[in-house]
Write a protein that holds these residues in place. Sequence first.
Motif, mmCIF file in Angstrom:
data_model
loop_
_atom_site.group_PDB
_atom_site.id
_atom_site.type_symbol
_atom_site.label_atom_id
_atom_site.label_comp_id
_atom_site.label_asym_id
_atom_site.label_seq_id
_atom_site.Cartn_x
_atom_site.Cartn_y
_atom_site.Cartn_z
ATOM 1 N N VAL A 29 0.836 -1.200 0.000
ATOM 2 C CA VAL A 29 0.000 0.000 0.000
ATOM 3 C C VAL A 29 0.875 1.256 0.000
ATOM 4 O O VAL A 29 0.597 2.217 -0.729
ATOM 5 N N VAL A 30 1.941 1.254 0.783
ATOM 6 C CA VAL A 30 2.846 2.408 0.815
ATOM 7 C C VAL A 30 3.478 2.613 -0.548
ATOM 8 O O VAL A 30 3.538 3.745 -1.056
ATOM 9 N N ILE A 32 2.331 1.684 -3.491
ATOM 10 C CA ILE A 32 1.300 2.139 -4.432
ATOM 11 C C ILE A 32 0.989 3.613 -4.212
ATOM 12 O O ILE A 32 0.860 4.380 -5.178
ATOM 13 N N LEU A 33 0.875 4.056 -2.950
ATOM 14 C CA LEU A 33 0.591 5.467 -2.673
ATOM 15 C C LEU A 33 1.731 6.364 -3.142
ATOM 16 O O LEU A 33 1.485 7.429 -3.731
ATOM 17 N N VAL A 34 2.970 5.952 -2.905
ATOM 18 C CA VAL A 34 4.120 6.734 -3.365
ATOM 19 C C VAL A 34 4.104 6.824 -4.886
ATOM 20 O O VAL A 34 4.343 7.891 -5.462
ATOM 21 N N LEU A 36 1.487 6.633 -6.876
ATOM 22 C CA LEU A 36 0.394 7.511 -7.305
ATOM 23 C C LEU A 36 0.741 8.985 -7.100
ATOM 24 O O LEU A 36 0.418 9.829 -7.950
ATOM 25 N N VAL A 37 1.401 9.304 -6.000
ATOM 26 C CA VAL A 37 1.837 10.686 -5.773
ATOM 27 C C VAL A 37 2.848 11.081 -6.830
ATOM 28 O O VAL A 37 2.798 12.185 -7.377
#
Length: 44
Positions: A29-30, A32-34, A36-37
């Motif tokens: 999840v971390v 994927i979030l990085v 996306l940012v």
Amino acid sequence: MAEHKQGEMDISVQESTFNGFMSFVTKSVVVILVFLVFLALVNG
């Protein structure tokens, strides 16, 4: 058939597997979030 007695089963293997799975999910999840940012910043 054996009688079920709660709390007697050794669940150390299951706990270890679950902890590994939760670690994998958290790290994924971390990442994927990085990602996306990063995409949001690159595409402005």
